[in-house]
Design an enzyme around this catalytic site. Structure first.
Site: not given
Length: 806
Positions: A231, A429
């Site tokens: 991420d 997301e």
């Protein structure tokens, strides 16, 4: 006497019977013990070091008493006396948590005595293990006569099913509900000595060190090869790129035999990993930020996933704001004095949660990504997860409306107003916003379908497939309807890296020195370790992001090659050893003290777990035309006779120099090695050699640039001798230069000039001090010659020790 195990709950109404017959019956099921590599697990069992390691049992709120040393010992000079007991369990206790393993066999032993004339003629004592909560196990029992030493001794096996995270051993008398009604019977003072517990400690935790070459020399992806990170969020500040990542390494625990780790458990992750670079190839490891959990900066949060960061000025003071997902249910923020910290918490509850206006119907209130517009307006984008069941199935699939944006106040740690909807097609997301010119770009990760998104529904043509990065373009950072959808920015990473690398993704975009860069993750390091069967441990990657004339983005292609190095690496300064272009077999660890490169407030890491054959490397180090004459490393030797070779081009390339790692084992020191031929721009490899086991730890490097002026390879040494009761200073001059040299030697006791010392020759001179006791001193010398038609002079100094000839 071989004893088995008997368990009891502390809060019970029936006292333990003190009969030997019951003990024998209860322990008769014990099997023959199996021994491993045994060692003494009790610290200071004879109390010769005072009360070190010991405290009064405090397993229950009512337990109380006092420990004091006494010289009335069974053996040695000391024992411990227990007085003022409030419960039968109030006895000397030692914490063995982390020292025991279920299924293993141990031998326990202790001496105990009581002297109270008002107490019974005999009294039973137990040595007991407390495994936490109400789980207590009597390990051994003895019933000595008053005034005599009793010997508690037994061999026992901890059941394979017993949890041993908590393990505390203590000596006690048999439990009774109301011991205070007969204190002389139940709460008498007693003395303990020679406590011992021998057995095999648990094996050390599995090494997390990545032993393969996770980032291949010449390739720039993944960014690091010695740990994981997911991420990735890129942030630029003062000419440096910072990459904040979910710490996938936190749960990595490869089996020591198979090398395969269990599948990643995101629920255990409560740290953020941070690296930085000024060239996008050589990355400094800044370690982990303990964000969440009981010891975290924000202890009211449990997890720290998918970070986003921004540095901005608030109330005239520049701060870095680090946002993170607290699992799927909320998001939060901590504040740093710089991009490296130190970090503090300005909130008492999460920033984004179910009470956030406009976010109630967002399933996953996570993946927070800050965006500060050039007009000063601050925003936070977040959200994802299953679509609302109130929508029709086809809409749930194609337009789930599960992402939100919201304004931040000027404090950056509070929201204002109501969150607005981002209608990103097939969204899952990882919303992220950046600005280029007058246009705003929002990228996000797409979902994989399934019941959460309306089941098997027709996909709108052009909408993203499962696990792809889609993007939108708008002229307003608060308006993101489906008409702003612009296409797929990045197909799934498995399209580029093959089997074992698929799954979800998470991206960011940052601008650095006039170019835009796209970050993403893929389990490429995990794949290099274990092949196509990966366990979900992800690694950071970067590719350049380019645009068409109409402002649309060109689709990004994932590669191992990665991006071009922005600039050559400057080695002529003190820099952290954990600056890594490539590496093999090493890891990094936090250490005390300030960072030499980044200052006292920044965390300091060292390169550790360095074994024979391991190496680290720098990409494109600019040594220059004059080149480097030496390299100095701050190092902590862990064994004698280790060496570091500085090589050019590869881990087996030409050796430019060798550094002998001398100095006291276990102590930090600086050592220097001379270099030859270290010119131009090269990939530099540091290879490590020595004996078995860990060789050393590395803190910093510094290269010293050659002056470029001609020099002479001449050495002078001096020593003292005694001749006829008088001290003499003996001087030796060695000429290893390619030309004859003239050497002038000057001492406190005379001078001498050697007019022409041939190459490869040495000359000597003895100066008589004419004294019996000679103090320490120095000899000065000047070597002179003509090199390439130019005169060259080199000053030299040699020290000598004091000498007594009396």
């Amino acid at each position: 006497m071989q004893l088995g195990l008997r368990r009891r709950a502390r809060a019970r109404g029936v006292a333990i019977l003190a009969t030997g017959a019951l003990l024998s019956a209860a322990f008769a099921v014990a099997t023959t013990p199996v021994y491993a590599a045994d060692e003494e697990l009790i610290v200071n069992g004879g109390f010769e070091n005072g009360l070190t390691g010991w405290f009064i049992n405090n397993g229950n709120a009512t337990d109380a008493g006092a420990l004091a040393l006494t010289d009335d010992a069974f053996s040695g000079q000391a024992a411990v006396e227990v007085t003022g007991r409030q419960t039968t369990g109030s006895g000397p206790m030692q914490d063995l948590s982390g020292k025991l393993q279920a299924g293993s066999t141990y031998t326990v032993s202790a001496r105990v005595r009581y002297d109270n004339p008002a107490s019974p003629a005999t009294k039973q004592f137990f040595v007991t293990m407390h495994y936490g909560g109400g789980t207590y196990t009597n390990l051994a029992s003895v019933t000595p006569a008053r005034g005599e030493w009793g010997h508690l001794s037994a061999t026992f096996t901890i059941p394979a099913t017993q949890a041993v995270t908590t393990a505390r051993i203590f000596v006690e008398t048999p439990w009774t509900a109301s011991p205070g009604t007969a204190p002389d019977v139940h709460l008498m003072d007693f003395t303990v000595d020679d406590v011992s517990l021998v057995g095999a400690p648990p094996p050390p935790p599995a090494s997390r060190t990545v032993e393969v070459t996770g980032k291949l020399p010449g390739q720039h992806n993944p960014l690091i090869g010695h740990k994981f990170g997911a991420d990735g969020f890129g942030m630029v500040h003062d000419g440096r790129v910072y990459m904040y990542m979910t710490n996938d390494t936190q749960g990595y625990a490869p089996d020591p035999v198979t090398g395969i780790s269990p599948q990643i458990n995101y629920g255990d992750i409560n740290q953020i990993t941070l690296i930085s670079s000024t060239d996008l190839v050589n990355w400094v490891d800044h370690g982990e930020i303990q964000v969440a959990g009981p010891n975290g900066v924000a202890p009211y949060t449990n997890n720290s996933w998918a970070p986003g960061a921004v540095t901005t000025t608030v109330d005239g003071e520049e701060k870095t704001f680090l946002y993170y997902a607290n699992g799927g249910g909320s998001s939060n923020v901590i504040v740093g004095d710089s991009p490296l910290g130190p970090w503090s918490n300005e909130r008492t509850s999460t920033l984004i949660n179910g009470a956030t206006p406009g976010a109630a119907d967002v399933a996953w209130k996570f993946d927070p990504a800050p965006f500060v517009d050039d007009d000063g307006e601050e925003y936070l984008f977040f959200g994802g997860g299953p679509a609302s069941t109130a929508m029709p199935p086809e809409e749930r699939f194609n337009n789930p409306k599960n992402i939100r944006g919201i304004r931040l106040t000027d404090t950056m740690v509070e929201t204002e107003g109501t969150a607005f909807v981002v209608d990103a097609p097939v969204a899952f997301e990882a919303a992220h916003v950046f600005k280029r010119g007058d246009l705003y770009y929002l990228s996000y990760s797409s979902h994989f379908g399934g019941p959460d998104f309306g089941g098997n529904q027709p996909r709108v043509p052009g909408y993203p497939g499962g696990g792809q990065i889609g993007y939108m373009i708008s002229d307003d950072p608060t308006v993101w309807d489906k008409s702003t959808y612009a296409g797929v920015l990045f197909p799934n990473q498995a399209d580029f890296f093959g089997a074992g690398t698929g799954g979800n993704n998470h991206q960011s975009v940052f601008e650095y020195e006039g170019k835009h860069y796209f970050t993403y993750h893929a389990p490429t390091l995990n794949k290099r370790i274990n092949g196509t069967t990966t366990q979900g441990y992800r690694s950071p990657h970067i590719e350049e992001l380019t645009f068409n004339e109409d402002g649309t983005a060109r689709q990004v292609v994932g590669t191992y090659a990665g991006v071009e190095q922005v600039r050559d690496f400057d080695p002529y300064r003190v820099f952290e050893a954990e600056t890594l272009g490539w590496s093999r077999g090493i890891t990094t660890a936090r250490t005390d003290g300030p960072s030499a490169e980044f200052g006292a407030s920044a965390p300091n890491l060292v390169v550790t777990d360095v074994d024979d054959g391991d190496w680290t490397a720098l990409s494109s180090a600019a040594l220059g035309e004059a080149g480097a004459e030496s390299v100095t490393v701050r190092v902590r030797p862990l064994q004698e006779d280790a060496q570091i070779q500085v090589r050019s081009g590869s881990e087996t390339g030409p050796v430019l120099g060798t550094v002998d790692v001398d100095g006291a084992v276990g102590e930090w020191t600086e050592v220097t090695g001379q270099l030859t031929g270290a010119t131009g721009t090269h990939d530099l490899f540091f290879t490590y050699t020595g004996g078995d086991g860990d060789l050393l730890e590395l803190d910093t490097w510094q290269f010293d640039e050659a002056t470029g002026e001609p020099s002479l390879d001449v050495s002078v040494t001096a020593e003292t001798r005694c001749v006829a009761g008088r001290a003499v200073v003996a001087v030796r001059v060695a000429n290893d230069a390619a030309v004859p040299v003239t050497v002038a030697v000057d001492s406190a006791y005379g001078s001498r000039t050697f007019p022409s010392v041939a190459p490869g020759r040495a000359v000597s001179q003895a100066f008589s001090a004419r004294v019996r006791d000679l103090p320490a001193g120095e000899v000065d010398a000047v070597a002179s010659a003509t090199v390439d038609g130019a005169p060259v002079s080199v000053p030299l100094t040699a020290s000598y020790a004091a000498r007594s000839c009396g």
